[in-house]
Design a protein around this motif. Structure first.
Motif, PDB file in Angstrom:
ATOM      1  N   ILE A 113     -25.072  20.183-107.024  1.00 39.26           N
ATOM      2  CA  ILE A 113     -26.139  19.193-107.251  1.00 39.26           C
ATOM      3  C   ILE A 113     -25.541  17.791-107.300  1.00 39.26           C
ATOM      4  O   ILE A 113     -26.116  16.836-106.764  1.00 39.26           O
ATOM      5  CB  ILE A 113     -26.880  19.493-108.564  1.00 39.26           C
ATOM      6  CG1 ILE A 113     -27.468  20.901-108.550  1.00 39.26           C
ATOM      7  CG2 ILE A 113     -27.980  18.463-108.806  1.00 39.26           C
ATOM      8  CD1 ILE A 113     -28.104  21.308-109.852  1.00 39.26           C
ATOM      9  N   GLU A 114     -24.381  17.677-107.940  1.00 36.27           N
ATOM     10  CA  GLU A 114     -23.749  16.363-108.047  1.00 36.27           C
ATOM     11  C   GLU A 114     -23.426  15.786-106.677  1.00 36.27           C
ATOM     12  O   GLU A 114     -23.627  14.586-106.419  1.00 36.27           O
ATOM     13  CB  GLU A 114     -22.475  16.464-108.894  1.00 36.27           C
ATOM     14  CG  GLU A 114     -22.700  16.778-110.367  1.00 36.27           C
ATOM     15  CD  GLU A 114     -22.819  18.277-110.666  1.00 36.27           C
ATOM     16  OE1 GLU A 114     -22.761  18.644-111.839  1.00 36.27           O
ATOM     17  OE2 GLU A 114     -22.966  19.085-109.716  1.00 36.27           O
ATOM     18  N   TYR A 167     -36.620  18.229-103.945  1.00 34.25           N
ATOM     19  CA  TYR A 167     -37.732  17.289-103.824  1.00 34.25           C
ATOM     20  C   TYR A 167     -38.034  16.986-102.357  1.00 34.25           C
ATOM     21  O   TYR A 167     -37.117  16.805-101.559  1.00 34.25           O
ATOM     22  CB  TYR A 167     -37.379  15.988-104.550  1.00 34.25           C
ATOM     23  CG  TYR A 167     -38.354  14.861-104.314  1.00 34.25           C
ATOM     24  CD1 TYR A 167     -39.594  14.863-104.947  1.00 34.25           C
ATOM     25  CD2 TYR A 167     -38.041  13.812-103.452  1.00 34.25           C
ATOM     26  CE1 TYR A 167     -40.503  13.845-104.734  1.00 34.25           C
ATOM     27  CE2 TYR A 167     -38.947  12.786-103.234  1.00 34.25           C
ATOM     28  CZ  TYR A 167     -40.168  12.805-103.878  1.00 34.25           C
ATOM     29  OH  TYR A 167     -41.064  11.797-103.647  1.00 34.25           O
ATOM     30  N   THR A 204     -35.779  21.144-109.088  1.00 37.21           N
ATOM     31  CA  THR A 204     -36.940  21.438-109.916  1.00 37.21           C
ATOM     32  C   THR A 204     -36.902  22.914-110.287  1.00 37.21           C
ATOM     33  O   THR A 204     -36.806  23.783-109.416  1.00 37.21           O
ATOM     34  CB  THR A 204     -38.244  21.140-109.154  1.00 37.21           C
ATOM     35  OG1 THR A 204     -38.239  19.777-108.742  1.00 37.21           O
ATOM     36  CG2 THR A 204     -39.455  21.406-110.042  1.00 37.21           C
ATOM     37  N   ARG A 223     -26.652  14.629-105.004  1.00 34.28           N
ATOM     38  CA  ARG A 223     -27.178  13.394-105.593  1.00 34.28           C
ATOM     39  C   ARG A 223     -26.331  12.176-105.222  1.00 34.28           C
ATOM     40  O   ARG A 223     -26.848  11.051-105.215  1.00 34.28           O
ATOM     41  CB  ARG A 223     -27.286  13.540-107.112  1.00 34.28           C
ATOM     42  CG  ARG A 223     -28.468  14.405-107.539  1.00 34.28           C
ATOM     43  CD  ARG A 223     -28.495  14.628-109.045  1.00 34.28           C
ATOM     44  NE  ARG A 223     -28.496  13.404-109.796  1.00 34.28           N
ATOM     45  CZ  ARG A 223     -29.564  12.626-110.002  1.00 34.28           C
ATOM     46  NH1 ARG A 223     -30.738  12.970-109.484  1.00 34.28           N
ATOM     47  NH2 ARG A 223     -29.480  11.535-110.728  1.00 34.28           N
ATOM     48  N   TYR A 230     -36.125  19.414-114.652  1.00 30.91           N
ATOM     49  CA  TYR A 230     -35.398  18.837-113.517  1.00 30.91           C
ATOM     50  C   TYR A 230     -33.919  18.847-113.862  1.00 30.91           C
ATOM     51  O   TYR A 230     -33.497  18.216-114.837  1.00 30.91           O
ATOM     52  CB  TYR A 230     -35.866  17.406-113.240  1.00 30.91           C
ATOM     53  CG  TYR A 230     -37.304  17.300-112.820  1.00 30.91           C
ATOM     54  CD1 TYR A 230     -37.698  17.647-111.531  1.00 30.91           C
ATOM     55  CD2 TYR A 230     -38.277  16.867-113.711  1.00 30.91           C
ATOM     56  CE1 TYR A 230     -39.030  17.566-111.139  1.00 30.91           C
ATOM     57  CE2 TYR A 230     -39.604  16.775-113.332  1.00 30.91           C
ATOM     58  CZ  TYR A 230     -39.972  17.126-112.043  1.00 30.91           C
ATOM     59  OH  TYR A 230     -41.289  17.048-111.667  1.00 30.91           O
ATOM     60  N   CYS A 231     -33.131  19.565-113.084  1.00 30.40           N
ATOM     61  CA  CYS A 231     -31.695  19.683-113.344  1.00 30.40           C
ATOM     62  C   CYS A 231     -30.915  18.765-112.408  1.00 30.40           C
ATOM     63  O   CYS A 231     -31.067  18.851-111.187  1.00 30.40           O
ATOM     64  CB  CYS A 231     -31.239  21.126-113.164  1.00 30.40           C
ATOM     65  SG  CYS A 231     -31.901  22.250-114.422  1.00 30.40           S
ATOM     66  N   ASN A 232     -30.065  17.931-112.993  1.00 27.44           N
ATOM     67  CA  ASN A 232     -29.282  16.978-112.214  1.00 27.44           C
ATOM     68  C   ASN A 232     -27.796  17.302-112.170  1.00 27.44           C
ATOM     69  O   ASN A 232     -27.031  16.595-111.507  1.00 27.44           O
ATOM     70  CB  ASN A 232     -29.474  15.563-112.772  1.00 27.44           C
ATOM     71  CG  ASN A 232     -30.895  15.071-112.617  1.00 27.44           C
ATOM     72  OD1 ASN A 232     -31.580  15.432-111.668  1.00 27.44           O
ATOM     73  ND2 ASN A 232     -31.352  14.267-113.562  1.00 27.44           N
ATOM     74  N   THR A 233     -27.385  18.334-112.879  1.00 28.74           N
ATOM     75  CA  THR A 233     -25.987  18.740-112.863  1.00 28.74           C
ATOM     76  C   THR A 233     -25.890  20.257-112.753  1.00 28.74           C
ATOM     77  O   THR A 233     -26.848  20.982-113.075  1.00 28.74           O
ATOM     78  CB  THR A 233     -25.243  18.298-114.146  1.00 28.74           C
ATOM     79  OG1 THR A 233     -25.756  19.037-115.269  1.00 28.74           O
ATOM     80  CG2 THR A 233     -25.412  16.803-114.399  1.00 28.74           C
ATOM     81  N   GLN A 261     -32.673  13.007-105.422  1.00 23.29           N
ATOM     82  CA  GLN A 261     -32.791  14.461-105.468  1.00 23.29           C
ATOM     83  C   GLN A 261     -32.423  15.023-106.840  1.00 23.29           C
ATOM     84  O   GLN A 261     -31.600  14.473-107.565  1.00 23.29           O
ATOM     85  CB  GLN A 261     -31.903  15.109-104.408  1.00 23.29           C
ATOM     86  CG  GLN A 261     -32.542  15.195-103.036  1.00 23.29           C
ATOM     87  CD  GLN A 261     -33.800  16.060-103.029  1.00 23.29           C
ATOM     88  OE1 GLN A 261     -34.068  16.836-103.948  1.00 23.29           O
ATOM     89  NE2 GLN A 261     -34.570  15.923-101.972  1.00 23.29           N
ATOM     90  N   SER A 262     -33.065  16.122-107.168  1.00 24.79           N
ATOM     91  CA  SER A 262     -32.686  16.959-108.308  1.00 24.79           C
ATOM     92  C   SER A 262     -33.281  18.334-108.028  1.00 24.79           C
ATOM     93  O   SER A 262     -34.058  18.502-107.083  1.00 24.79           O
ATOM     94  CB  SER A 262     -33.208  16.386-109.630  1.00 24.79           C
ATOM     95  OG  SER A 262     -34.615  16.382-109.637  1.00 24.79           O
ATOM     96  N   GLU A 315     -26.354  21.884-116.195  1.00 26.79           N
ATOM     97  CA  GLU A 315     -27.764  21.978-116.591  1.00 26.79           C
ATOM     98  C   GLU A 315     -28.451  23.145-115.895  1.00 26.79           C
ATOM     99  O   GLU A 315     -29.210  23.902-116.515  1.00 26.79           O
ATOM    100  CB  GLU A 315     -28.498  20.680-116.238  1.00 26.79           C
ATOM    101  CG  GLU A 315     -28.255  19.518-117.171  1.00 26.79           C
ATOM    102  CD  GLU A 315     -29.067  18.299-116.775  1.00 26.79           C
ATOM    103  OE1 GLU A 315     -29.210  17.399-117.619  1.00 26.79           O
ATOM    104  OE2 GLU A 315     -29.565  18.248-115.616  1.00 26.79           O
TER     105      GLU A 315
END
Length: 315
Positions: free
Chosen positions: A100-101, A168, A113, A104, A133-136, A110-111, A139
């Protein structure tokens, strides 16, 4: 005949393996987007009843759908994908998997969902639970551990409890096309604008690449933008600052009765020419040869119009 159309993929890489996210939709299901009826498409995990895999596990899972007469797994790039194509598709997804990192860094909006879709017993209705919403990666893994346990709790008291993940938007990410250059960069917005001013009050864009702000790196640019409390526009791209020095000093002026003094050509449309008064917005050419080739392409397409190549004074 109903079939799946595959629009794109972006497998997620975690500390535990991969999550095969894909952008797909049904050929005969539509939805309304900005007032237009279009085929539906959505991001989801391309697997049944399982979210996380090791690469070998996912290939073995897909192989269970291969080897029979049915050789049309989904439709992509103008043709149906057979067994061999399906495995190649998966191997490419595994090879190009990103955390994810990493996603992004290329696409900051982006993240992932995350939610649990719960079918209500005795009804055709459903509800969602544990939306996040997970950004890492951390998470996401923590949320999945919670979701697995919660889904098991829900199954006896609901028609179904499905763990759902999505990215997204309705478009492929095209991360490879967004690969960031190393060293000094400038920020291009859309096709022909550049970040030229930045402060806590906002930012300004210019069509003149010579006015573009130069940053030591993409990370430096992001830090400067965040430090000033601003947000990157959605359609942006970092390009090498060396491009700033590749000046294209030639323009083409068109002369016709309405503008006997001449006006710059901005763009050629299907049936018309667009013009502008400012040289910064005009079509740019690196050499007289390139400009002349463009004039030759115009030929006699527009009546009572003549052309001249103009070199910028500062060039």
């Amino acid at each position: 005949m109903s079939y799946t159309i595959m629009y794109g993929k972006q497998f997620l890489k975690t500390s535990r393996g991969i999550i095969p996210l894909a952008l797909h939709g049904d050929n005969n299901v539509t939805e309304y987007v900005r007032g237009r009826e279009v085929r539906e498409r959505h991001w989801s995990v391309y697997a049944n009843d399982k979210i996380e895999f090791t690469p070998d596990e996912y290939l073995a899972y897909l192989n269970t759908f291969c080897g029979n007469e049915y050789q049309e797994h989904f439709y992509a790039n103008g043709k149906f994908v057979n067994d061999k194509g399906l495995i190649t598709w998966a191997k490419n997804g595994i090879r190009e998997a990103l955390t994810i990192e990493e996603i992004r860094r290329a696409v900051p909006v982006q993240s992932v969902t995350c939610y649990i879709l719960v079918g209500i017993k005795g009804s055709y209705e459903s509800r969602t639970e544990e939306w996040k919403y997970c950004n890492t990666t951390e998470e996401l893994e923590n949320w999945l551990d919670m979701a697995y346990a919660r889904a098991e709790e829900l199954k006896p008291v609901s028609r179904y409890a499905v763990i759902c993940l999505a990215l997204y938007g309705r478009d492929p990410l095209c991360i490879a096309a967004r690969r960031e250059p190393e060293g000094k960069v400038i920020l291009r917005i859309g096709a022909d604008k550049y970040l030229s001013e930045l402060s806590s009050h906002g930012y300004a864009l210019s069509p003149d690449i010579a006015q573009a702000l130069v940053f030591d790196s993409p990370a430096d640019a992001r830090n400067a933008i965040a430090r000033n409390g601003q947000y990157l526009p959605r359609k942006f791209r970092f390009i090498s600052a060396d491009t700033k020095h590749n000046v294209k000093p030639y323009r083409i002026k068109a002369f016709f009765p309405a503008f006997p003094q001449g006006i710059y050509i901005k763009r050629l449309g299907k049936y018309f020419l667009r013009f502008c008064h400012e040289e910064a917005y005009a079509l740019k050419f690196a050499s007289v040869k390139q400009a002349q080739e463009y004039i030759d392409k115009l030929g006699n397409r527009f009546k009572d119009v003549s052309y001249a190549i103009v070199q910028l004074k500062e060039a």
